[in-house]
Design a protein around this motif. Structure first.
Motif, mmCIF file in Angstrom:
data_model
loop_
_atom_site.group_PDB
_atom_site.id
_atom_site.type_symbol
_atom_site.label_atom_id
_atom_site.label_comp_id
_atom_site.label_asym_id
_atom_site.label_seq_id
_atom_site.Cartn_x
_atom_site.Cartn_y
_atom_site.Cartn_z
ATOM 1 N N ILE A 1 -15.813 20.788 -12.268
ATOM 2 C CA ILE A 1 -16.339 19.737 -13.137
ATOM 3 C C ILE A 1 -15.201 18.928 -13.740
ATOM 4 C CG2 ILE A 1 -17.512 19.334 -15.348
ATOM 5 C CD1 ILE A 1 -19.359 21.695 -14.635
ATOM 6 N N GLY A 2 -14.167 19.619 -14.185
ATOM 7 C CA GLY A 2 -13.052 18.931 -14.821
ATOM 8 C C GLY A 2 -12.269 18.049 -13.873
ATOM 9 N N HIS A 3 -12.199 18.412 -12.610
ATOM 10 C CA HIS A 3 -11.419 17.641 -11.643
ATOM 11 C C HIS A 3 -12.161 16.409 -11.138
ATOM 12 C CE1 HIS A 3 -8.434 21.081 -10.446
ATOM 13 N NE2 HIS A 3 -8.348 20.705 -11.709
ATOM 14 N N ASP A 4 -13.450 16.344 -11.361
ATOM 15 C CA ASP A 4 -14.252 15.211 -10.896
ATOM 16 C C ASP A 4 -14.178 14.092 -11.933
ATOM 17 O OD1 ASP A 4 -16.100 13.397 -9.979
ATOM 18 O OD2 ASP A 4 -17.725 14.849 -9.740
ATOM 19 N N MET B 1 0.846 -1.202 0.000
ATOM 20 C CA MET B 1 0.000 0.000 0.000
ATOM 21 C C MET B 1 0.875 1.244 0.000
ATOM 22 S SD MET B 1 -2.859 1.209 2.781
ATOM 23 C CE MET B 1 -4.408 1.033 1.947
ATOM 24 N N SER B 2 0.494 2.261 -0.773
ATOM 25 C CA SER B 2 1.270 3.494 -0.852
ATOM 26 C C SER B 2 1.330 4.187 0.502
ATOM 27 C CB SER B 2 0.653 4.459 -1.868
ATOM 28 O OG SER B 2 0.675 3.909 -3.160
ATOM 29 N N ILE B 3 2.432 4.871 0.756
ATOM 30 C CA ILE B 3 2.613 5.610 2.004
ATOM 31 C C ILE B 3 1.694 6.826 2.040
ATOM 32 C CG2 ILE B 3 4.260 6.973 3.352
ATOM 33 C CD1 ILE B 3 6.452 5.124 2.264
ATOM 34 N N GLN B 4 1.538 7.498 0.887
ATOM 35 C CA GLN B 4 0.775 8.755 0.849
ATOM 36 C C GLN B 4 -0.645 8.542 0.326
ATOM 37 O OE1 GLN B 4 3.605 10.720 -1.769
ATOM 38 N NE2 GLN B 4 4.115 12.163 -0.133
ATOM 39 N N PRO B 5 -1.601 9.231 0.918
ATOM 40 C CA PRO B 5 -2.965 9.172 0.387
ATOM 41 C C PRO B 5 -3.134 10.183 -0.735
ATOM 42 C CG PRO B 5 -2.935 10.538 2.336
ATOM 43 C CD PRO B 5 -1.523 10.029 2.160
ATOM 44 N N TYR B 6 -4.161 10.001 -1.568
ATOM 45 C CA TYR B 6 -4.530 11.030 -2.532
ATOM 46 C C TYR B 6 -5.207 12.186 -1.794
ATOM 47 C CZ TYR B 6 -3.700 7.755 -6.379
ATOM 48 O OH TYR B 6 -3.126 6.897 -7.275
ATOM 49 N N VAL B 7 -4.957 13.410 -2.239
ATOM 50 C CA VAL B 7 -5.634 14.555 -1.637
ATOM 51 C C VAL B 7 -7.108 14.526 -2.042
ATOM 52 C CG1 VAL B 7 -3.557 15.977 -1.588
ATOM 53 C CG2 VAL B 7 -5.081 16.103 -3.560
ATOM 54 N N HIS B 8 -7.940 15.127 -1.234
ATOM 55 C CA HIS B 8 -9.376 15.116 -1.478
ATOM 56 C C HIS B 8 -9.731 16.016 -2.659
ATOM 57 C CE1 HIS B 8 -13.668 14.968 -0.740
ATOM 58 N NE2 HIS B 8 -13.709 16.293 -0.741
ATOM 59 N N VAL B 9 -10.554 15.505 -3.541
ATOM 60 C CA VAL B 9 -11.126 16.269 -4.643
ATOM 61 C C VAL B 9 -12.624 16.365 -4.397
ATOM 62 C CG1 VAL B 9 -11.529 16.364 -7.132
ATOM 63 C CG2 VAL B 9 -9.350 15.512 -6.255
ATOM 64 N N GLU B 10 -13.173 17.549 -4.570
ATOM 65 C CA GLU B 10 -14.594 17.749 -4.296
ATOM 66 C C GLU B 10 -15.465 16.738 -5.034
ATOM 67 O OE1 GLU B 10 -16.347 22.047 -3.431
ATOM 68 O OE2 GLU B 10 -15.125 22.013 -5.255
ATOM 69 N N THR B 11 -16.451 16.216 -4.353
ATOM 70 C CA THR B 11 -17.446 15.348 -4.968
ATOM 71 C C THR B 11 -18.534 16.198 -5.616
ATOM 72 O OG1 THR B 11 -18.834 15.245 -2.984
ATOM 73 C CG2 THR B 11 -17.033 13.631 -3.173
ATOM 74 N N LEU B 12 -19.367 15.549 -6.432
ATOM 75 C CA LEU B 12 -20.484 16.253 -7.064
ATOM 76 C C LEU B 12 -21.378 16.891 -6.016
ATOM 77 C CD1 LEU B 12 -22.246 17.017 -9.502
ATOM 78 C CD2 LEU B 12 -23.309 14.756 -9.325
#
Length: 281
Positions: free
Chosen positions: A61-64, A1-12
């Motif tokens: 919209i583009g980041h989702d 498992m990766s050490i770092q998490p993904y940063v949060h991206v806004e949900t719809l």
């Protein structure tokens, strides 16, 4: 498992709430996102705040990554801009806050066009639902459906404003230099049929069938693999990215510099009144 998490991206759900006054957003289970531009459930009201909101909305919209196809339309009975808030323009252009003036005039005016082109990486379908200005987002979409009664015009020049916003930029990319120059100076009214013949729109669709046709096209696009859809959009948007790099920022700077030199009240309601007189409400 990766050490770092993904940063949060806004949900719809999150960005739907953030932009609730400016856009109604709903998405099918397979990722077709309907974006209906609005102001608190009614037709769009144009202001520097609206312009800022759109630039931020396109990025959200583009980041989702759950969005697969975008359908863009507006709240009836108008397309995008038919009402405005003159006080918004006065506060920025007649005020003494130079930072606010710069931010609204330059980055926001650029980003509401640039972010649509650069940040949205999925196929886009526009449905022009009613009369109104700022049709650049419709022209910049990959596929453009248009109400047969719609008419195109640009009334900046006759109101002593440089036509440097997204409308002439979009026309220039779609129809070429000579037609766009004539359109900018002489402000003719183009019918939807002429726009179809010139290649500005793809289909003329009766008003009550616009959204169903947009969804029909979206479902057709969804039959291909996800990677194919997104890479096909990259090819479709490439001419716009090139034109953006070559032209759009100079256009915006010319318009806003002209406003400051002439100390002009950039009241969009005056442009709309002229537009209505030419095109009919």
């Amino acid at each position: 498992m990766s050490i770092q998490p993904y940063v949060h991206v806004e949900t719809l759900e999150e960005y739907s709430e953030r932009f609730r006054d400016y856009a109604h957003l709903e998405r099918t289970e397979d990722g077709i996102l309907l974006c209906r531009l609005t102001w608190k459930g009614g037709p769009v009201m144009w202001s520097y705040q609206t312009q800022h909101a759109y630039g931020e909305l396109w990025t959200a919209i583009g980041h989702d990554k759950k969005n697969e196809v975008l359908i863009l339309t507006c709240t009836d009975p108008y397309w995008l801009v038919h009402e405005s808030d003159p006080t918004s323009f006065d506060e920025v252009e007649q005020g003494c806050d130079l930072d606010a003036k710069f931010n609204a005039n330059i980055p926001d005016t650029m980003n509401f066009v640039e972010n649509f082109i650069n940040d949205i990486e999925i196929p886009t379908i526009a449905a022009i639902n009613g009369q109104g200005q700022h049709y650049e987002f419709a022209l910049m979409s990959d596929i453009t459906l248009c109400d047969p009664e719609y008419r195109f015009s640009d009334t900046h020049f006759s109101k002593n404003i440089v036509g440097g916003d997204g409308m002439n930029f979009a026309l220039r990319t779609c129809v070429g230099v000579k037609r766009a120059n004539y359109f900018m100076f002489m402000e003719p009214v183009l019918s939807a049929q002429t726009a179809l013949e010139w290649g500005m729109v793809n289909e003329l669709v009766p008003h009550d069938q616009l959204l169903s046709r947009a969804y029909e096209i979206a479902h057709y696009l969804m039959k291909t693999d996800r990677s194919v859809r997104r890479l096909q959009h990259e090819i479709a948007i490439r001419p716009w990215k090139k034109s953006l790099q070559d032209n759009e920022r100079v256009h915006v700077l010319c318009e806003m510099y002209g406003v400051q030199l002439n100390k002009f009240e950039h009241h969009f309601d005056k442009l709309i009144a002229t537009y209505d007189a030419k095109c009919g409400d």
